[in-house]
Design an enzyme around this catalytic site. Structure first.
Site, PDB file in Angstrom:
ATOM      1  N   TYR A  54       0.819  -1.220   0.000  1.00 15.22           N
ATOM      2  CA  TYR A  54       0.000   0.000   0.000  1.00 15.22           C
ATOM      3  C   TYR A  54       0.854   1.273   0.000  1.00 15.22           C
ATOM      4  O   TYR A  54       0.429   2.298  -0.548  1.00 15.22           O
ATOM      5  CB  TYR A  54      -1.028  -0.023   1.147  1.00 15.22           C
ATOM      6  CG  TYR A  54      -2.146  -0.994   0.821  1.00 15.22           C
ATOM      7  CD1 TYR A  54      -3.101  -0.668  -0.142  1.00 15.22           C
ATOM      8  CD2 TYR A  54      -2.214  -2.253   1.400  1.00 15.22           C
ATOM      9  CE1 TYR A  54      -4.099  -1.563  -0.499  1.00 15.22           C
ATOM     10  CE2 TYR A  54      -3.213  -3.160   1.059  1.00 15.22           C
ATOM     11  CZ  TYR A  54      -4.149  -2.805   0.107  1.00 15.22           C
ATOM     12  OH  TYR A  54      -5.133  -3.697  -0.259  1.00 15.22           O
ATOM     13  N   ARG A  57       1.425   1.902  -3.608  1.00 14.63           N
ATOM     14  CA  ARG A  57       0.204   2.481  -4.215  1.00 14.63           C
ATOM     15  C   ARG A  57       0.092   3.970  -3.833  1.00 14.63           C
ATOM     16  O   ARG A  57      -0.230   4.821  -4.629  1.00 14.63           O
ATOM     17  CB  ARG A  57      -1.081   1.776  -3.719  1.00 14.63           C
ATOM     18  CG  ARG A  57      -1.107   0.256  -3.751  1.00 14.63           C
ATOM     19  CD  ARG A  57      -1.553  -0.252  -5.107  1.00 14.63           C
ATOM     20  NE  ARG A  57      -0.523  -0.109  -6.122  1.00 14.63           N
ATOM     21  CZ  ARG A  57       0.607  -0.830  -6.186  1.00 14.63           C
ATOM     22  NH1 ARG A  57       0.874  -1.756  -5.309  1.00 14.63           N
ATOM     23  NH2 ARG A  57       1.479  -0.631  -7.154  1.00 14.63           N
ATOM     24  N   GLN A  87     -15.022   2.210  -6.654  1.00 10.96           N
ATOM     25  CA  GLN A  87     -14.307   1.094  -6.016  1.00 10.96           C
ATOM     26  C   GLN A  87     -12.858   1.496  -5.793  1.00 10.96           C
ATOM     27  O   GLN A  87     -12.090   0.761  -5.197  1.00 10.96           O
ATOM     28  CB  GLN A  87     -14.359  -0.142  -6.918  1.00 10.96           C
ATOM     29  CG  GLN A  87     -15.767  -0.671  -7.133  1.00 10.96           C
ATOM     30  CD  GLN A  87     -15.830  -1.610  -8.319  1.00 10.96           C
ATOM     31  OE1 GLN A  87     -15.567  -2.798  -8.211  1.00 10.96           O
ATOM     32  NE2 GLN A  87     -16.177  -1.082  -9.476  1.00 10.96           N
ATOM     33  N   HIS A 105     -14.433   0.752  -1.267  1.00  7.67           N
ATOM     34  CA  HIS A 105     -13.314  -0.096  -0.842  1.00  7.67           C
ATOM     35  C   HIS A 105     -12.273   0.635   0.001  1.00  7.67           C
ATOM     36  O   HIS A 105     -11.140   0.181   0.113  1.00  7.67           O
ATOM     37  CB  HIS A 105     -12.654  -0.744  -2.068  1.00  7.67           C
ATOM     38  CG  HIS A 105     -13.541  -1.733  -2.760  1.00  7.67           C
ATOM     39  ND1 HIS A 105     -13.335  -2.171  -4.053  1.00  7.67           N
ATOM     40  CD2 HIS A 105     -14.654  -2.368  -2.327  1.00  7.67           C
ATOM     41  CE1 HIS A 105     -14.290  -3.035  -4.377  1.00  7.67           C
ATOM     42  NE2 HIS A 105     -15.106  -3.162  -3.361  1.00  7.67           N
ATOM     43  N   THR A 172     -14.607  -0.449 -14.914  1.00  2.00           N
ATOM     44  CA  THR A 172     -14.618  -1.571 -13.960  1.00  2.00           C
ATOM     45  C   THR A 172     -14.983  -2.864 -14.671  1.00  2.00           C
ATOM     46  O   THR A 172     -15.856  -2.880 -15.530  1.00  2.00           O
ATOM     47  CB  THR A 172     -15.572  -1.328 -12.763  1.00  2.00           C
ATOM     48  OG1 THR A 172     -15.652  -2.536 -11.988  1.00  2.00           O
ATOM     49  CG2 THR A 172     -16.967  -0.913 -13.175  1.00  2.00           C
ATOM     50  N   SER A 173     -14.295  -3.943 -14.271  1.00  4.23           N
ATOM     51  CA  SER A 173     -14.569  -5.263 -14.871  1.00  4.23           C
ATOM     52  C   SER A 173     -15.836  -5.873 -14.275  1.00  4.23           C
ATOM     53  O   SER A 173     -16.301  -6.897 -14.746  1.00  4.23           O
ATOM     54  CB  SER A 173     -13.382  -6.195 -14.625  1.00  4.23           C
ATOM     55  OG  SER A 173     -13.184  -6.348 -13.228  1.00  4.23           O
TER      56      SER A 173
HETATM   57  P1  OAD Z   1     -10.274  -4.249 -12.819  1.00  2.18           P
HETATM   58  O1  OAD Z   1      -8.804  -4.214 -13.005  1.00  2.18           O
HETATM   59  O2  OAD Z   1     -10.918  -5.533 -12.470  1.00  2.18           O
HETATM   60  O3  OAD Z   1     -10.995  -3.713 -14.134  1.00  2.18           O
HETATM   61  C1  OAD Z   1     -10.548  -2.558 -14.785  1.00  2.18           C
HETATM   62  C2  OAD Z   1     -11.463  -2.264 -15.944  1.00  2.18           C
HETATM   63  O4  OAD Z   1     -11.047  -1.033 -16.516  1.00  2.18           O
HETATM   64  C3  OAD Z   1     -11.425  -3.321 -17.060  1.00  2.18           C
HETATM   65  O5  OAD Z   1     -12.734  -3.614 -17.510  1.00  2.18           O
HETATM   66  C4  OAD Z   1     -10.603  -2.621 -18.159  1.00  2.18           C
HETATM   67  O6  OAD Z   1     -10.991  -3.027 -19.475  1.00  2.18           O
HETATM   68  C5  OAD Z   1     -10.954  -1.168 -17.930  1.00  2.18           C
HETATM   69  N1  OAD Z   1      -9.956  -0.176 -18.377  1.00  2.18           N
HETATM   70  C6  OAD Z   1      -8.618  -0.328 -18.544  1.00  2.18           C
HETATM   71  N2  OAD Z   1      -8.058   0.836 -18.943  1.00  2.18           N
HETATM   72  C7  OAD Z   1      -9.068   1.743 -19.009  1.00  2.18           C
HETATM   73  C8  OAD Z   1      -9.128   3.136 -19.347  1.00  2.18           C
HETATM   74  N3  OAD Z   1      -8.047   3.836 -19.663  1.00  2.18           N
HETATM   75  N4  OAD Z   1     -10.339   3.747 -19.314  1.00  2.18           N
HETATM   76  C9  OAD Z   1     -11.462   3.047 -18.962  1.00  2.18           C
HETATM   77  N5  OAD Z   1     -11.459   1.751 -18.642  1.00  2.18           N
HETATM   78  C10 OAD Z   1     -10.275   1.099 -18.655  1.00  2.18           C
HETATM   79  O7  OAD Z   1     -10.612  -3.111 -11.738  1.00  2.18           O
HETATM   80  P2  OAD Z   1     -11.934  -2.914 -10.860  1.00  2.18           P
HETATM   81  O8  OAD Z   1     -13.135  -3.382 -11.592  1.00  2.18           O
HETATM   82  O9  OAD Z   1     -11.895  -1.537 -10.329  1.00  2.18           O
HETATM   83  O10 OAD Z   1     -10.566  -4.198  -4.733  1.00  2.18           O
HETATM   84  O11 OAD Z   1     -11.652  -3.921  -9.664  1.00  2.18           O
HETATM   85  C11 OAD Z   1     -12.555  -4.008  -8.608  1.00  2.18           C
HETATM   86  C12 OAD Z   1     -11.825  -4.287  -7.309  1.00  2.18           C
HETATM   87  O12 OAD Z   1     -10.966  -5.414  -7.461  1.00  2.18           O
HETATM   88  C13 OAD Z   1     -10.887  -3.191  -6.863  1.00  2.18           C
HETATM   89  O13 OAD Z   1     -11.543  -2.142  -6.155  1.00  2.18           O
HETATM   90  C14 OAD Z   1      -9.925  -3.907  -5.981  1.00  2.18           C
HETATM   91  C15 OAD Z   1      -9.695  -5.141  -6.822  1.00  2.18           C
HETATM   92  O14 OAD Z   1      -9.315  -6.276  -6.159  1.00  2.18           O
HETATM   93  C16 OAD Z   1      -9.852  -4.275  -3.602  1.00  2.18           C
HETATM   94  O15 OAD Z   1      -8.639  -4.167  -3.548  1.00  2.18           O
HETATM   95  C17 OAD Z   1     -10.702  -4.485  -2.385  1.00  2.18           C
END
Ligand code: OAD
Length: 229
Positions: A54, A57, A87, A105, A172-173
Protein backbone atom coordinates in the site's frame (compact mmCIF):
# COMPACT_ATOMS: atom_id res chain seq x y z
CA UNK A 1 -34.55 20.08 -10.18
CA UNK A 2 -31.51 18.39 -11.65
CA UNK A 3 -31.74 14.71 -12.65
CA UNK A 4 -29.70 12.23 -10.64
CA UNK A 5 -26.70 10.84 -12.50
CA UNK A 6 -24.94 7.96 -10.75
CA UNK A 7 -21.45 6.91 -11.81
CA UNK A 8 -19.99 3.54 -10.77
CA UNK A 9 -16.24 3.75 -11.36
CA UNK A 10 -13.33 1.34 -11.09
CA UNK A 11 -9.58 1.21 -11.64
CA UNK A 12 -9.92 1.94 -15.38
CA UNK A 13 -10.87 5.59 -14.77
CA UNK A 14 -7.47 6.19 -13.13
CA UNK A 15 -5.43 4.24 -15.70
CA UNK A 16 -4.71 7.37 -17.75
CA UNK A 17 -3.42 9.02 -14.56
CA UNK A 18 -0.72 6.32 -14.43
CA UNK A 19 -2.32 4.05 -11.80
CA UNK A 20 -2.46 0.37 -12.64
CA UNK A 21 -5.72 -1.55 -12.94
CA UNK A 22 -6.06 -4.95 -11.23
CA UNK A 23 -7.12 -7.44 -13.89
CA UNK A 24 -5.79 -6.09 -17.21
CA UNK A 25 -2.62 -7.55 -18.69
CA UNK A 26 0.23 -6.37 -16.45
CA UNK A 27 -2.34 -5.43 -13.79
CA UNK A 28 -1.67 -5.52 -10.07
CA UNK A 29 -3.15 -8.97 -9.47
CA UNK A 30 -0.79 -10.38 -12.09
CA UNK A 31 2.16 -8.97 -10.12
CA UNK A 32 0.91 -9.75 -6.63
CA UNK A 33 -1.04 -12.55 -4.99
CA UNK A 34 -4.12 -10.82 -3.63
CA UNK A 35 -4.24 -13.12 -0.59
CA UNK A 36 -0.66 -12.09 0.31
CA UNK A 37 -1.28 -8.35 0.34
CA UNK A 38 -5.01 -7.56 0.61
CA UNK A 39 -6.59 -9.79 3.23
CA UNK A 40 -6.87 -9.86 7.03
CA UNK A 41 -4.83 -13.10 6.99
CA UNK A 42 -2.01 -11.35 5.11
CA UNK A 43 -2.05 -8.59 7.74
CA UNK A 44 -1.71 -11.20 10.51
CA UNK A 45 1.00 -13.11 8.66
CA UNK A 46 3.15 -10.39 7.15
CA UNK A 47 2.07 -6.82 7.99
CA UNK A 48 5.31 -5.43 6.62
CA UNK A 49 4.55 -6.77 3.12
CA UNK A 50 1.00 -5.43 3.29
CA UNK A 51 2.25 -1.98 4.32
CA UNK A 52 4.88 -2.09 1.56
CA UNK A 53 2.24 -2.90 -1.08
CA UNK A 54 0.00 0.00 0.00
CA UNK A 55 2.96 2.37 0.48
CA UNK A 56 3.82 1.77 -3.16
CA UNK A 57 0.20 2.48 -4.22
CA UNK A 58 0.21 5.62 -2.04
CA UNK A 59 3.56 6.86 -3.34
CA UNK A 60 2.16 6.64 -6.89
CA UNK A 61 -1.04 8.40 -5.86
CA UNK A 62 0.99 11.24 -4.31
CA UNK A 63 2.38 11.92 -7.81
CA UNK A 64 -0.80 11.23 -9.81
CA UNK A 65 -3.19 13.82 -11.16
CA UNK A 66 -6.81 13.53 -12.23
CA UNK A 67 -7.26 12.94 -15.96
CA UNK A 68 -9.84 14.11 -18.50
CA UNK A 69 -12.18 11.30 -17.39
CA UNK A 70 -12.27 12.44 -13.76
CA UNK A 71 -12.53 16.08 -14.84
CA UNK A 72 -15.32 15.38 -17.32
CA UNK A 73 -17.32 13.56 -14.63
CA UNK A 74 -16.84 16.50 -12.24
CA UNK A 75 -18.03 18.93 -14.94
CA UNK A 76 -21.29 16.99 -15.32
CA UNK A 77 -22.35 18.57 -12.01
CA UNK A 78 -23.30 21.65 -14.07
CA UNK A 79 -26.11 19.60 -15.61
CA UNK A 80 -26.94 16.87 -13.12
CA UNK A 81 -27.00 15.93 -9.46
CA UNK A 82 -23.98 13.63 -9.78
CA UNK A 83 -23.06 10.96 -7.24
CA UNK A 84 -19.94 8.90 -7.81
CA UNK A 85 -19.73 5.43 -6.29
CA UNK A 86 -16.15 4.33 -6.70
CA UNK A 87 -14.31 1.09 -6.02
CA UNK A 88 -11.09 3.09 -6.22
CA UNK A 89 -9.06 3.91 -3.16
CA UNK A 90 -7.46 6.94 -4.82
CA UNK A 91 -9.01 10.39 -4.42
CA UNK A 92 -8.69 11.54 -8.03
CA UNK A 93 -12.46 12.08 -8.38
CA UNK A 94 -12.34 14.50 -5.43
CA UNK A 95 -9.19 16.17 -6.78
CA UNK A 96 -10.99 16.72 -10.10
CA UNK A 97 -13.82 18.49 -8.25
CA UNK A 98 -16.52 15.83 -7.80
CA UNK A 99 -18.45 16.79 -4.68
CA UNK A 100 -20.25 13.53 -3.83
CA UNK A 101 -17.95 10.50 -3.84
CA UNK A 102 -18.72 7.29 -1.99
CA UNK A 103 -15.71 5.00 -1.54
CA UNK A 104 -16.79 1.36 -1.40
CA UNK A 105 -13.31 -0.10 -0.84
CA UNK A 106 -11.75 2.49 1.45
CA UNK A 107 -9.27 5.31 0.95
CA UNK A 108 -5.54 5.16 0.39
CA UNK A 109 -4.91 8.56 1.97
CA UNK A 110 -6.30 7.34 5.29
CA UNK A 111 -5.09 4.94 7.96
CA UNK A 112 -7.00 3.52 10.87
CA UNK A 113 -6.36 1.87 14.18
CA UNK A 114 -6.12 -1.92 14.02
CA UNK A 115 -7.94 -2.15 17.36
CA UNK A 116 -10.61 0.60 17.01
CA UNK A 117 -12.09 0.99 13.50
CA UNK A 118 -13.55 4.36 14.52
CA UNK A 119 -10.07 5.89 14.85
CA UNK A 120 -9.31 7.09 11.31
CA UNK A 121 -6.46 9.42 10.36
CA UNK A 122 -5.65 11.33 7.17
CA UNK A 123 -2.04 10.70 6.19
CA UNK A 124 0.21 13.62 5.33
CA UNK A 125 2.99 11.42 3.94
CA UNK A 126 2.81 8.41 1.61
CA UNK A 127 4.55 6.04 4.00
CA UNK A 128 2.84 4.03 6.73
CA UNK A 129 5.21 1.80 8.70
CA UNK A 130 5.31 -0.75 11.49
CA UNK A 131 5.43 1.24 14.71
CA UNK A 132 3.05 3.96 13.47
CA UNK A 133 0.36 3.87 16.13
CA UNK A 134 -3.10 5.27 16.85
CA UNK A 135 -3.93 7.39 19.92
CA UNK A 136 -4.67 4.18 21.84
CA UNK A 137 -1.27 2.69 21.04
CA UNK A 138 -2.30 0.11 18.40
CA UNK A 139 -0.59 -0.31 15.04
CA UNK A 140 -2.16 1.71 12.20
CA UNK A 141 -3.37 -0.22 9.14
CA UNK A 142 -4.42 1.00 5.67
CA UNK A 143 -8.04 2.24 5.60
CA UNK A 144 -8.87 -0.30 2.90
CA UNK A 145 -11.56 -2.97 2.63
CA UNK A 146 -9.64 -6.21 2.23
CA UNK A 147 -10.94 -9.40 0.69
CA UNK A 148 -13.06 -11.16 3.28
CA UNK A 149 -13.99 -7.92 5.06
CA UNK A 150 -17.41 -6.25 5.17
CA UNK A 151 -18.15 -3.59 2.57
CA UNK A 152 -19.89 -1.34 5.08
CA UNK A 153 -20.77 1.35 2.52
CA UNK A 154 -22.75 -1.03 0.30
CA UNK A 155 -26.17 -0.18 1.77
CA UNK A 156 -25.56 3.55 1.17
CA UNK A 157 -24.42 2.73 -2.37
CA UNK A 158 -27.57 0.67 -3.01
CA UNK A 159 -29.82 3.54 -2.01
CA UNK A 160 -27.87 5.88 -4.32
CA UNK A 161 -28.16 3.38 -7.23
CA UNK A 162 -31.90 3.06 -6.66
CA UNK A 163 -32.35 6.81 -7.08
CA UNK A 164 -30.47 7.06 -10.40
CA UNK A 165 -32.24 8.68 -13.37
CA UNK A 166 -29.17 7.86 -15.49
CA UNK A 167 -26.48 5.30 -14.60
CA UNK A 168 -22.91 5.21 -15.91
CA UNK A 169 -20.37 2.40 -15.44
CA UNK A 170 -16.77 3.40 -16.15
CA UNK A 171 -13.53 1.45 -15.96
CA UNK A 172 -14.62 -1.57 -13.96
CA UNK A 173 -14.57 -5.26 -14.87
CA UNK A 174 -17.57 -5.80 -12.53
CA UNK A 175 -15.84 -8.90 -11.21
CA UNK A 176 -15.92 -7.98 -7.54
CA UNK A 177 -19.02 -8.26 -5.36
CA UNK A 178 -20.95 -6.66 -3.80
CA UNK A 179 -19.93 -3.64 -5.96
CA UNK A 180 -20.91 -5.46 -9.17
CA UNK A 181 -24.37 -6.17 -7.79
CA UNK A 182 -25.23 -2.45 -7.76
CA UNK A 183 -26.44 -2.64 -11.36
CA UNK A 184 -29.24 -4.92 -10.14
CA UNK A 185 -30.72 -2.01 -8.18
CA UNK A 186 -31.09 0.37 -11.12
CA UNK A 187 -34.78 1.10 -11.73
CA UNK A 188 -36.21 -0.46 -14.90
CA UNK A 189 -36.06 1.90 -17.88
CA UNK A 190 -33.09 3.88 -16.53
CA UNK A 191 -30.61 4.68 -19.33
CA UNK A 192 -27.28 2.92 -18.70
CA UNK A 193 -23.94 3.87 -20.31
CA UNK A 194 -20.78 1.77 -20.09
CA UNK A 195 -17.33 3.23 -20.84
CA UNK A 196 -14.53 0.66 -21.23
CA UNK A 197 -11.93 0.12 -23.99
CA UNK A 198 -12.38 -3.65 -23.91
CA UNK A 199 -15.58 -5.37 -24.98
CA UNK A 200 -17.46 -5.62 -21.74
CA UNK A 201 -20.01 -8.37 -21.26
CA UNK A 202 -23.62 -7.50 -21.88
CA UNK A 203 -25.25 -7.51 -18.47
CA UNK A 204 -28.23 -5.22 -18.83
CA UNK A 205 -30.67 -4.90 -21.65
CA UNK A 206 -30.61 -1.19 -22.45
CA UNK A 207 -26.93 -0.35 -22.39
CA UNK A 208 -25.13 2.19 -24.56
CA UNK A 209 -21.52 1.05 -24.87
CA UNK A 210 -18.79 3.60 -25.38
CA UNK A 211 -15.81 1.46 -26.21
CA UNK A 212 -13.06 3.94 -25.39
CA UNK A 213 -10.65 4.81 -22.63
CA UNK A 214 -12.21 6.98 -19.93
CA UNK A 215 -10.74 10.32 -21.12
CA UNK A 216 -12.24 10.15 -24.59
CA UNK A 217 -15.19 8.04 -23.40
CA UNK A 218 -16.41 10.67 -20.93
CA UNK A 219 -16.29 13.39 -23.62
CA UNK A 220 -18.49 11.18 -25.84
CA UNK A 221 -20.75 10.53 -22.85
CA UNK A 222 -21.15 14.28 -22.31
CA UNK A 223 -22.41 14.68 -25.86
CA UNK A 224 -24.87 11.81 -25.34
CA UNK A 225 -26.09 13.27 -22.06
CA UNK A 226 -26.82 16.71 -23.45
CA UNK A 227 -30.32 15.58 -24.40
CA UNK A 228 -31.10 14.38 -20.85
CA UNK A 229 -30.22 17.56 -18.94
P1 OAD B 1 -10.27 -4.25 -12.82
O1 OAD B 1 -8.80 -4.21 -13.00
O2 OAD B 1 -10.92 -5.53 -12.47
O3 OAD B 1 -11.00 -3.71 -14.13
C1 OAD B 1 -10.55 -2.56 -14.78
C2 OAD B 1 -11.46 -2.26 -15.94
O4 OAD B 1 -11.05 -1.03 -16.52
C3 OAD B 1 -11.43 -3.32 -17.06
O5 OAD B 1 -12.73 -3.61 -17.51
C4 OAD B 1 -10.60 -2.62 -18.16
O6 OAD B 1 -10.99 -3.03 -19.47
C5 OAD B 1 -10.95 -1.17 -17.93
N1 OAD B 1 -9.96 -0.18 -18.38
C6 OAD B 1 -8.62 -0.33 -18.54
N2 OAD B 1 -8.06 0.84 -18.94
C7 OAD B 1 -9.07 1.74 -19.01
C8 OAD B 1 -9.13 3.14 -19.35
N3 OAD B 1 -8.05 3.84 -19.66
N4 OAD B 1 -10.34 3.75 -19.31
C9 OAD B 1 -11.46 3.05 -18.96
N5 OAD B 1 -11.46 1.75 -18.64
C10 OAD B 1 -10.28 1.10 -18.66
O7 OAD B 1 -10.61 -3.11 -11.74
P2 OAD B 1 -11.93 -2.91 -10.86
O8 OAD B 1 -13.14 -3.38 -11.59
O9 OAD B 1 -11.90 -1.54 -10.33
O10 OAD B 1 -10.57 -4.20 -4.73
O11 OAD B 1 -11.65 -3.92 -9.66
C11 OAD B 1 -12.56 -4.01 -8.61
C12 OAD B 1 -11.82 -4.29 -7.31
O12 OAD B 1 -10.97 -5.41 -7.46
C13 OAD B 1 -10.89 -3.19 -6.86
O13 OAD B 1 -11.54 -2.14 -6.16
C14 OAD B 1 -9.92 -3.91 -5.98
C15 OAD B 1 -9.69 -5.14 -6.82
O14 OAD B 1 -9.32 -6.28 -6.16
C16 OAD B 1 -9.85 -4.28 -3.60
O15 OAD B 1 -8.64 -4.17 -3.55
C17 OAD B 1 -10.70 -4.49 -2.39
Amino acid sequence: MKKKLVILSGAGISQESGLKTFRDMGGLWEQYDVTEVASPEAWQRNPELVLKFYNERRRQLWEAEPNEGHKGIASLEDWFDVEVITQNVDDLHEQAGSSKVLHLHGELRKARSSSDPGLIYTLTHWELNLGDKCAKGSQLRPHIVWFGEMVTEISNAISVAQKADIFVVVGTSLMVYPAASLINYIRPGTPVFVIDPHSPEVFYKEVVYIQEKAGKGVSILKRELEKFK
